[in-house]
Design a protein around this motif. Structure first.
Motif, PDB file in Angstrom:
ATOM      1  N   SER A 206       0.819  -1.215   0.000  1.00 36.54           N
ATOM      2  CA  SER A 206       0.000   0.000   0.000  1.00 36.54           C
ATOM      3  C   SER A 206       0.849   1.260   0.000  1.00 36.54           C
ATOM      4  O   SER A 206       0.313   2.361   0.119  1.00 36.54           O
ATOM      5  N   LYS A 207       2.166   1.084  -0.101  1.00 38.31           N
ATOM      6  CA  LYS A 207       3.118   2.202  -0.094  1.00 38.31           C
ATOM      7  C   LYS A 207       3.060   3.002   1.204  1.00 38.31           C
ATOM      8  O   LYS A 207       3.318   4.193   1.231  1.00 38.31           O
ATOM      9  N   LYS A 208       2.734   2.318   2.291  1.00 34.55           N
ATOM     10  CA  LYS A 208       2.730   2.939   3.616  1.00 34.55           C
ATOM     11  C   LYS A 208       4.006   2.488   4.325  1.00 34.55           C
ATOM     12  O   LYS A 208       3.973   1.710   5.282  1.00 34.55           O
ATOM     13  N   TYR A 209       5.119   3.010   3.838  1.00 36.55           N
ATOM     14  CA  TYR A 209       6.419   2.529   4.272  1.00 36.55           C
ATOM     15  C   TYR A 209       6.689   2.789   5.749  1.00 36.55           C
ATOM     16  O   TYR A 209       7.295   1.956   6.422  1.00 36.55           O
ATOM     17  N   GLU A 210       6.234   3.922   6.254  1.00 33.97           N
ATOM     18  CA  GLU A 210       6.444   4.211   7.680  1.00 33.97           C
ATOM     19  C   GLU A 210       5.690   3.199   8.553  1.00 33.97           C
ATOM     20  O   GLU A 210       6.125   2.881   9.654  1.00 33.97           O
ATOM     21  N   GLU A 211       4.596   2.678   8.030  1.00 32.68           N
ATOM     22  CA  GLU A 211       3.827   1.653   8.755  1.00 32.68           C
ATOM     23  C   GLU A 211       4.642   0.358   8.881  1.00 32.68           C
ATOM     24  O   GLU A 211       4.554  -0.344   9.889  1.00 32.68           O
TER      25      GLU A 211
ATOM     26  N   LEU B 174      11.810  -4.981   5.401  1.00 29.07           N
ATOM     27  CA  LEU B 174      12.490  -3.764   5.861  1.00 29.07           C
ATOM     28  C   LEU B 174      13.457  -3.237   4.803  1.00 29.07           C
ATOM     29  O   LEU B 174      13.525  -2.025   4.565  1.00 29.07           O
ATOM     30  N   ILE B 175      14.187  -4.130   4.167  1.00 30.40           N
ATOM     31  CA  ILE B 175      15.126  -3.723   3.119  1.00 30.40           C
ATOM     32  C   ILE B 175      14.372  -3.072   1.969  1.00 30.40           C
ATOM     33  O   ILE B 175      14.764  -2.013   1.473  1.00 30.40           O
ATOM     34  N   GLU B 176      13.275  -3.685   1.557  1.00 32.11           N
ATOM     35  CA  GLU B 176      12.506  -3.136   0.438  1.00 32.11           C
ATOM     36  C   GLU B 176      11.895  -1.784   0.789  1.00 32.11           C
ATOM     37  O   GLU B 176      11.930  -0.856  -0.014  1.00 32.11           O
ATOM     38  N   ALA B 177      11.347  -1.639   1.986  1.00 28.13           N
ATOM     39  CA  ALA B 177      10.762  -0.358   2.397  1.00 28.13           C
ATOM     40  C   ALA B 177      11.829   0.729   2.432  1.00 28.13           C
ATOM     41  O   ALA B 177      11.598   1.853   1.948  1.00 28.13           O
ATOM     42  N   ASN B 178      12.989   0.406   2.959  1.00 33.42           N
ATOM     43  CA  ASN B 178      14.075   1.385   2.971  1.00 33.42           C
ATOM     44  C   ASN B 178      14.501   1.754   1.557  1.00 33.42           C
ATOM     45  O   ASN B 178      14.744   2.925   1.260  1.00 33.42           O
ATOM     46  N   GLY B 179      14.596   0.765   0.700  1.00 29.45           N
ATOM     47  CA  GLY B 179      14.967   1.030  -0.689  1.00 29.45           C
ATOM     48  C   GLY B 179      13.969   1.933  -1.394  1.00 29.45           C
ATOM     49  O   GLY B 179      14.346   2.862  -2.106  1.00 29.45           O
ATOM     50  N   ARG B 180      12.692   1.684  -1.189  1.00 25.04           N
ATOM     51  CA  ARG B 180      11.660   2.503  -1.833  1.00 25.04           C
ATOM     52  C   ARG B 180      11.644   3.933  -1.310  1.00 25.04           C
ATOM     53  O   ARG B 180      11.244   4.850  -2.009  1.00 25.04           O
TER      54      ARG B 180
ATOM     55  N   ASN C 170      16.426   5.100   1.254  1.00 19.79           N
ATOM     56  CA  ASN C 170      17.365   4.894   2.367  1.00 19.79           C
ATOM     57  C   ASN C 170      18.285   3.718   2.047  1.00 19.79           C
ATOM     58  O   ASN C 170      18.263   2.685   2.717  1.00 19.79           O
ATOM     59  N   ILE C 171      19.091   3.892   1.032  1.00 23.75           N
ATOM     60  CA  ILE C 171      19.934   2.803   0.541  1.00 23.75           C
ATOM     61  C   ILE C 171      20.957   2.374   1.589  1.00 23.75           C
ATOM     62  O   ILE C 171      21.214   1.180   1.761  1.00 23.75           O
ATOM     63  N   THR C 172      21.513   3.334   2.315  1.00 24.15           N
ATOM     64  CA  THR C 172      22.503   3.007   3.345  1.00 24.15           C
ATOM     65  C   THR C 172      21.891   2.123   4.420  1.00 24.15           C
ATOM     66  O   THR C 172      22.497   1.135   4.849  1.00 24.15           O
ATOM     67  N   GLU C 173      20.679   2.449   4.860  1.00 24.12           N
ATOM     68  CA  GLU C 173      20.007   1.648   5.886  1.00 24.12           C
ATOM     69  C   GLU C 173      19.645   0.265   5.343  1.00 24.12           C
ATOM     70  O   GLU C 173      19.785  -0.738   6.040  1.00 24.12           O
TER      71      GLU C 173
END
Length: 75
Positions: free
Chosen positions: A7-12, A35-41, A44-47
């Motif tokens: 749903s593109k609610k990455y902070e969720e 978590l990796i995918e949400a950070n990437g989207r 937040n590549i470093t995270e």
């Protein structure tokens, strides 16, 4: 977490992960991939890289000098 990601609610995604950490539920491979995918989207590549390295990169033992086995440490 998957529904939040789709749903593109990455902070969720991160909110749910933090809830999991406060319980006895252990995160699994799916959790860390999410978590990796949400950070990437979010850019937040470093995270994302940090999570990947901590979770999926094999831990290598420190190199031991061959002399360390022969010459005792005199501390």
């Amino acid at each position: 977490m998957c529904a939040a990601l789709q749903s593109k609610k990455y902070e969720e995604v991160f909110r749910i992960y933090n809830l999991l950490k406060s319980t006895d539920i252990q995160p699994d491979e799916f959790t860390f991939n999410t978590l990796i995918e949400a950070n990437g989207r979010l850019g937040n590549i470093t995270e994302a890289e940090k999570i990947f390295q901590e979770r999926f990169t094999p831990k290598t033992p420190k190199a031991v000098s061959p002399l360390g086995r022969i010459i005792p440490n005199k501390n």
